[in-house]
Motif scaffolding. Sequence first.
Motif, PDB file in Angstrom:
ATOM      1  N   GLN A 161       8.664  15.064  -4.464  1.00 64.48           N
ATOM      2  CA  GLN A 161       9.383  16.001  -4.278  1.00 64.48           C
ATOM      3  C   GLN A 161       8.637  17.169  -3.956  1.00 64.48           C
ATOM      4  OE1 GLN A 161      12.387  16.487  -7.031  1.00 64.48           O
ATOM      5  NE2 GLN A 161      13.056  15.120  -6.824  1.00 64.48           N
ATOM      6  N   ASP A 162       6.830  16.982  -4.105  1.00 63.78           N
ATOM      7  CA  ASP A 162       6.769  18.286  -3.631  1.00 63.78           C
ATOM      8  C   ASP A 162       6.422  18.399  -1.780  1.00 63.78           C
ATOM      9  OD1 ASP A 162       5.888  20.280  -5.694  1.00 63.78           O
ATOM     10  OD2 ASP A 162       3.834  19.099  -6.157  1.00 63.78           O
ATOM     11  N   ARG A 165       9.183  19.485  -0.574  1.00 67.18           N
ATOM     12  CA  ARG A 165       9.520  21.033  -1.078  1.00 67.18           C
ATOM     13  C   ARG A 165       8.887  21.510   0.943  1.00 67.18           C
ATOM     14  NH1 ARG A 165      10.670  21.582  -5.750  1.00 67.18           N
ATOM     15  NH2 ARG A 165       9.141  19.711  -6.656  1.00 67.18           N
ATOM     16  N   THR A 169      11.580  22.259   4.420  1.00 66.30           N
ATOM     17  CA  THR A 169      11.146  24.342   4.828  1.00 66.30           C
ATOM     18  C   THR A 169      11.115  24.297   6.159  1.00 66.30           C
ATOM     19  OG1 THR A 169      10.332  24.402   2.417  1.00 66.30           O
ATOM     20  CG2 THR A 169      10.109  26.051   4.962  1.00 66.30           C
ATOM     21  N   GLU A 191       7.718  27.142  -2.258  1.00 68.96           N
ATOM     22  CA  GLU A 191       8.096  26.714  -3.692  1.00 68.96           C
ATOM     23  C   GLU A 191       9.370  27.114  -4.276  1.00 68.96           C
ATOM     24  OE1 GLU A 191       5.661  29.488  -4.924  1.00 68.96           O
ATOM     25  OE2 GLU A 191       3.417  28.066  -4.125  1.00 68.96           O
ATOM     26  N   ARG A 193      12.558  26.523  -2.808  1.00 72.67           N
ATOM     27  CA  ARG A 193      13.106  25.034  -2.715  1.00 72.67           C
ATOM     28  C   ARG A 193      13.310  24.249  -3.554  1.00 72.67           C
ATOM     29  NH1 ARG A 193      15.500  23.560   1.452  1.00 72.67           N
ATOM     30  NH2 ARG A 193      15.235  24.896   3.264  1.00 72.67           N
TER      31      ARG A 193
END
Lengths: 292, 509
Positions: A161-162, A165, A169, A191, A193
């Motif tokens: 999931q990082d 993000r 974006t 961050e 998100r």
Amino acid sequence: MNAGSHISKGLVLKIHPDANEGLVRVGGFTVPFHDTVAPHDARATVVLIHGTGGNARTHFHTLFPMLAAKYRVLAVDLQTPREGLTLGTFSRQVAGVIEHCVPARSVHVVGYSLGALVAADLAASNPHTLASLTLVAGWTKADSQQRLRNRIWMRLFETDQDLLREFATWTAYGHPFLAGRSEADVRALVEARVFPDGIAEQMKLNANADLCGKLASITAPTLVVAGAHDQMVPTRQTKLLFGGIPNARYAVIDSGHAIPQERPAQLFQIINEFVTDPESVPAGEIRERMFV
Amino acid sequence: MASTPLGYPAPDSPVDVIIIGAGFGGLGLGTQLAREGKSSFIILERAEEVGGTWRDNHYPGAACDVPSHLYSFSFRPNPEWSRMFAPQKEILDYLRHVPRDENFHERIVFGAEVTSARWDEAAALWNVATPKGDFSAKNLVTAVGHLSEPKLPNIDGLSDFSGSLFHSAEWADEVDLAGKRVGVIGSGATAIQVMPEVAKIASEVVVFQRSAPYVTPRPDRAYSDQEKGLFRKMPESIQELREEMFWSNEERYAQRRGTPTLVSAATQVALDHLHRQIQDPELRRKLTPDYIIGCKRVLKSNDYYPAFVQEHVHLETDGIERVEGNRVITKDGGSHELDVIVACTGFETTDLPIAYRIFGRNGLPLSERWSNGMQAYATTAVHGFPNLWIINGPNTGLGHNSAVYIAEAQIDYIMAAVNFREAADLPALEVAEEAEEAFMDRVDRLAEGTVWLEGGCRSWYVDHRNGRLTTLWPEPAYTFRQVNAHFEPEPYLTGSEDETVEQVLIAAR
Ligand SMILES: Cc1cc2nc3c(=O)[nH]c(=O)nc-3n(C[C@H](O)[C@H](O)[C@H](O)COP(=O)(O)OP(=O)(O)OC[C@H]3O[C@@H](n4cnc5c(N)ncnc54)[C@H](O)[C@@H]3O)c2cc1C
């Protein structure tokens, strides 16, 4: 959705000082809404429908107050079931909120992203409710380019999931918008998100929803708004909406998919102009570039 | 038409248009008149050079705070801007080129301060007096600016200060600040540009602050050679950039409508900037504003706060009591010995001097018509003052976007009005009083609930004679163009005979 918990905490500021926050039971759902209604307010009503992973607050924090200076504004926080989500699930929620808040009055409906598909679905099934329809960064039926992005998204959602993000974006904003920002600003966007409950269901709907059979039956004057640099909904798709809806005109904003974040002031002016006089740009025509 | 050797008409032969002032406003209108092939106009300028604001404000550090590609004429894009926010000298050079490139430089009369302009009803002409002679015209356009009359603070003994004293807009180049003790009065848009520059050479700097401004990061940078090359080769890339800048400024308008979520986000940006740059708690406290953001101009600077961290720079927040000899005495009895005082105290904005020099129908001074605060229909026309058009007058200031964009909208309006009057063959256009009042009611309604009226600060946006927002436009800049750029003849025709009106309207369409 997270909007509900914000309301109950009472810590988060309202989307607008004049907005009344309320709840309506529609089908099995309790649907929150934000409504600037005031006694004797005879102004036209604009209904806002957010897109995937958002809510009224996150998608319309700037557009809402801009519109509220001129209109009664009613924004819905869509509620996602664990399974079986369809466009109808959402459009019935919107219809329920409209019926509760603005009974027997026609309203101007503005949908963004997945919200645009919901708005189009609503317009096709409730033709008398709509004074006008504005579809911002909407599409007709996901094509192969869009489904490829959708698959990458799903994989990352399950595994990283990082990274998602960052990916989300990168796909959400236009390249001029991101390029014009500092590394720190871009990091802040990444961050910020979040992936609220129901977002994966919504992503599935993004991949499968199909408006093709419904567009011809939309009778409300319609404005299709495209982001010139939209990678999630390339202009090919917004053009198909323009092509499929009989009484439609087309406007382009130099933005990525995140039009309400990148160009809220321009979006406001385009909507305001259209709602004030839907025929100011005749059906079938493209709105000329806005002079600045 | 008879011409003097200077190229402008002899005083006894009227022209179509007289423009007062050769800043952005006057030069913009001059350009449009020249481009339409209208040669019957002159510009009267009191100084010896064009440029207005950008000629007068040559203090160290002077630069625009709206990005240059936006803070310039849409019809004269400039691929050569060196930076995002160009310095004063570059903006002045840009303006100097305008009358030469557009072939109307010989129509500017320099050293021609307008001392009076009187409407002659019988002749339907404006008679204008200047030290360079008298002139007359069918149309009079004032483009004298709203930040062009320096205002000194009202402080006991200030004028007897024994050191050097000057206003930032009248910078005394001959005064060398190196090694001097310099007082800066004010903490507005000018002070924050001046102070860091002065601090580089002065031995001591004292900033006298009445109220702390909100200061946000200034995203300034130089344009690269590739970018400038691109701008030259693909002018549409300038337009795209301009639009991006315009709409991002417009976004800030939503904050000014007092939406708490947006106000707190904007406040956070400013306070984060302060906290990043200033560690000392006492200094932080003094530099923290006590009113709602946007009520006064939100400032942009990266070097203002850091300048205070230097040993020789001091922030004085006790009000000034009086000046004695070379000392500034504060209300709590403190005292600062100084060699130089720079007054960065702004301009006369609500009671414009030009209004005392313009006399309309029946000799009425504009200042009297405006004794309760200035107002104009479509921000440009005033009842009782036929064929008078005002650029950058009432309700044209913006808290958030480019003044040049506003002037361009007014220029479009004035061009259409001047052309209409001529085509309809009417002696004069005078706006109906009711139309003017209705317009002002609308502006008042729009101003309700904005931060300027309710933000709890004292700013130059509000006229303290009537508590109304008379200098600022309370809506987005784009809306200004929608409302005020398109000339409609109806409000000017209500006084005339019905039949004439009908004919004129038919002809106009
Ligand atoms: C330091 C400073 C920075 C600014 N930065 C910005 C910015 O970044 N963005 C922005 O949008 N705005 C900015 N402004 C506002 C700026 O004033 C306007 O943008 C713009 O320059 C105004 O142009 P103008 O032609 O209306 O007036 P001015 O530039 O003031 O020109 C008026 C002209 O009229 C002449 N004049 C006045 N009275 C008479 C008379 N009686 N007879 C003959 N001539 C007369 C004056 O000498 C002057 O040349 C700034 C202002 C200042 C002071």
